[in-house]
Design a protein around this motif. Structure first.
Motif, PDB file in Angstrom:
ATOM      1  N   SER A 139     -21.059  19.874 -37.499  1.00  0.00           N
ATOM      2  CA  SER A 139     -19.666  19.639 -37.854  1.00  0.00           C
ATOM      3  C   SER A 139     -18.790  19.647 -36.607  1.00  0.00           C
ATOM      4  O   SER A 139     -19.053  20.361 -35.646  1.00  0.00           O
ATOM      5  CB  SER A 139     -19.195  20.722 -38.831  1.00  0.00           C
ATOM      6  N   GLU A 140     -17.729  18.853 -36.635  1.00  0.00           N
ATOM      7  CA  GLU A 140     -16.777  18.862 -35.518  1.00  0.00           C
ATOM      8  C   GLU A 140     -15.571  19.731 -35.839  1.00  0.00           C
ATOM      9  O   GLU A 140     -14.585  19.733 -35.131  1.00  0.00           O
ATOM     10  CB  GLU A 140     -16.345  17.431 -35.199  1.00  0.00           C
ATOM     11  N   ASN A 141     -15.666  20.450 -36.929  1.00  0.00           N
ATOM     12  CA  ASN A 141     -14.591  21.344 -37.332  1.00  0.00           C
ATOM     13  C   ASN A 141     -14.741  22.689 -36.624  1.00  0.00           C
ATOM     14  O   ASN A 141     -15.062  23.705 -37.214  1.00  0.00           O
ATOM     15  CB  ASN A 141     -14.619  21.519 -38.858  1.00  0.00           C
ATOM     16  N   THR A 142     -14.512  22.655 -35.301  1.00  0.00           N
ATOM     17  CA  THR A 142     -14.664  23.857 -34.492  1.00  0.00           C
ATOM     18  C   THR A 142     -13.354  24.171 -33.783  1.00  0.00           C
ATOM     19  O   THR A 142     -12.505  23.304 -33.623  1.00  0.00           O
ATOM     20  CB  THR A 142     -15.765  23.672 -33.449  1.00  0.00           C
ATOM     21  N   LYS A 143     -13.225  25.398 -33.364  1.00  0.00           N
ATOM     22  CA  LYS A 143     -12.032  25.743 -32.600  1.00  0.00           C
ATOM     23  C   LYS A 143     -12.381  26.725 -31.492  1.00  0.00           C
ATOM     24  O   LYS A 143     -13.355  27.466 -31.577  1.00  0.00           O
ATOM     25  CB  LYS A 143     -10.948  26.312 -33.502  1.00  0.00           C
ATOM     26  N   CYS A 147     -17.463  27.598 -35.255  1.00  0.00           N
ATOM     27  CA  CYS A 147     -17.467  26.543 -36.257  1.00  0.00           C
ATOM     28  C   CYS A 147     -16.792  27.061 -37.526  1.00  0.00           C
ATOM     29  O   CYS A 147     -17.157  28.106 -38.037  1.00  0.00           O
ATOM     30  CB  CYS A 147     -18.907  26.119 -36.547  1.00  0.00           C
ATOM     31  N   GLU A 148     -15.802  26.315 -37.993  1.00  0.00           N
ATOM     32  CA  GLU A 148     -15.079  26.762 -39.169  1.00  0.00           C
ATOM     33  C   GLU A 148     -15.822  26.413 -40.451  1.00  0.00           C
ATOM     34  O   GLU A 148     -15.452  26.826 -41.529  1.00  0.00           O
ATOM     35  CB  GLU A 148     -13.689  26.138 -39.182  1.00  0.00           C
ATOM     36  N   LYS A 149     -16.855  25.634 -40.309  1.00  0.00           N
ATOM     37  CA  LYS A 149     -17.622  25.240 -41.484  1.00  0.00           C
ATOM     38  C   LYS A 149     -18.709  26.269 -41.807  1.00  0.00           C
ATOM     39  O   LYS A 149     -18.834  26.709 -42.932  1.00  0.00           O
ATOM     40  CB  LYS A 149     -18.241  23.864 -41.256  1.00  0.00           C
ATOM     41  N   LYS A 203     -18.875  19.718 -30.929  1.00  0.00           N
ATOM     42  CA  LYS A 203     -19.718  19.634 -32.114  1.00  0.00           C
ATOM     43  C   LYS A 203     -20.526  20.915 -32.289  1.00  0.00           C
ATOM     44  O   LYS A 203     -21.094  21.424 -31.334  1.00  0.00           O
ATOM     45  CB  LYS A 203     -20.666  18.434 -31.962  1.00  0.00           C
ATOM     46  N   CYS A 204     -20.570  21.410 -33.498  1.00  0.00           N
ATOM     47  CA  CYS A 204     -21.348  22.599 -33.794  1.00  0.00           C
ATOM     48  C   CYS A 204     -22.832  22.276 -33.679  1.00  0.00           C
ATOM     49  O   CYS A 204     -23.315  21.357 -34.342  1.00  0.00           O
ATOM     50  CB  CYS A 204     -21.026  23.099 -35.203  1.00  0.00           C
ATOM     51  N   LYS A 220     -12.706  18.382 -29.264  1.00  0.00           N
ATOM     52  CA  LYS A 220     -13.505  19.027 -30.297  1.00  0.00           C
ATOM     53  C   LYS A 220     -14.960  19.082 -29.854  1.00  0.00           C
ATOM     54  O   LYS A 220     -15.509  18.105 -29.366  1.00  0.00           O
ATOM     55  CB  LYS A 220     -13.392  18.248 -31.601  1.00  0.00           C
ATOM     56  N   TYR A 226     -16.580  28.807 -28.708  1.00  0.00           N
ATOM     57  CA  TYR A 226     -16.100  28.100 -29.885  1.00  0.00           C
ATOM     58  C   TYR A 226     -16.693  28.719 -31.141  1.00  0.00           C
ATOM     59  O   TYR A 226     -17.758  29.325 -31.104  1.00  0.00           O
ATOM     60  CB  TYR A 226     -16.504  26.624 -29.824  1.00  0.00           C
TER      61      TYR A 226
END
Ligand code: ZN
Length: 61
Positions: free
Chosen positions: A35-39, A8-10, A29-30, A27, A6
């Motif tokens: 942040s949960e803004n991961t892909k 983290c987009e943050k 968590k980073c 999702k 994964y």
């Protein structure tokens, strides 16, 4: 159990997790910034789908 990678987009932190296939779409968590803004990252066939800002240099285009 497969290992998924994964990003983290943050903060751009990359991490790997052992995840059951049924949980792979959740999702993650980073661990760096929380942040949960991961892909998910597919390092083996990055040319398959072109969604988002991720592009592989080996795609050549
Ligand atoms: Zn992060």
């Amino acid at each position: 159990m497969p290992i998924f990678e994964y990003v983290c987009e943050k903060c751009g932190y990359k991490f790997e997790k052992l995840i059951r296939s049924s949980d792979s779409d959740k999702k993650q968590k980073c661990p760096e910034c929380g942040s949960e803004n991961t892909k998910k990252v597919f390092s083996t066939f990055a040319c398959g789908g072109n969604s988002g800002g991720f592009s592989a240099p080996s795609c050549g285009g």
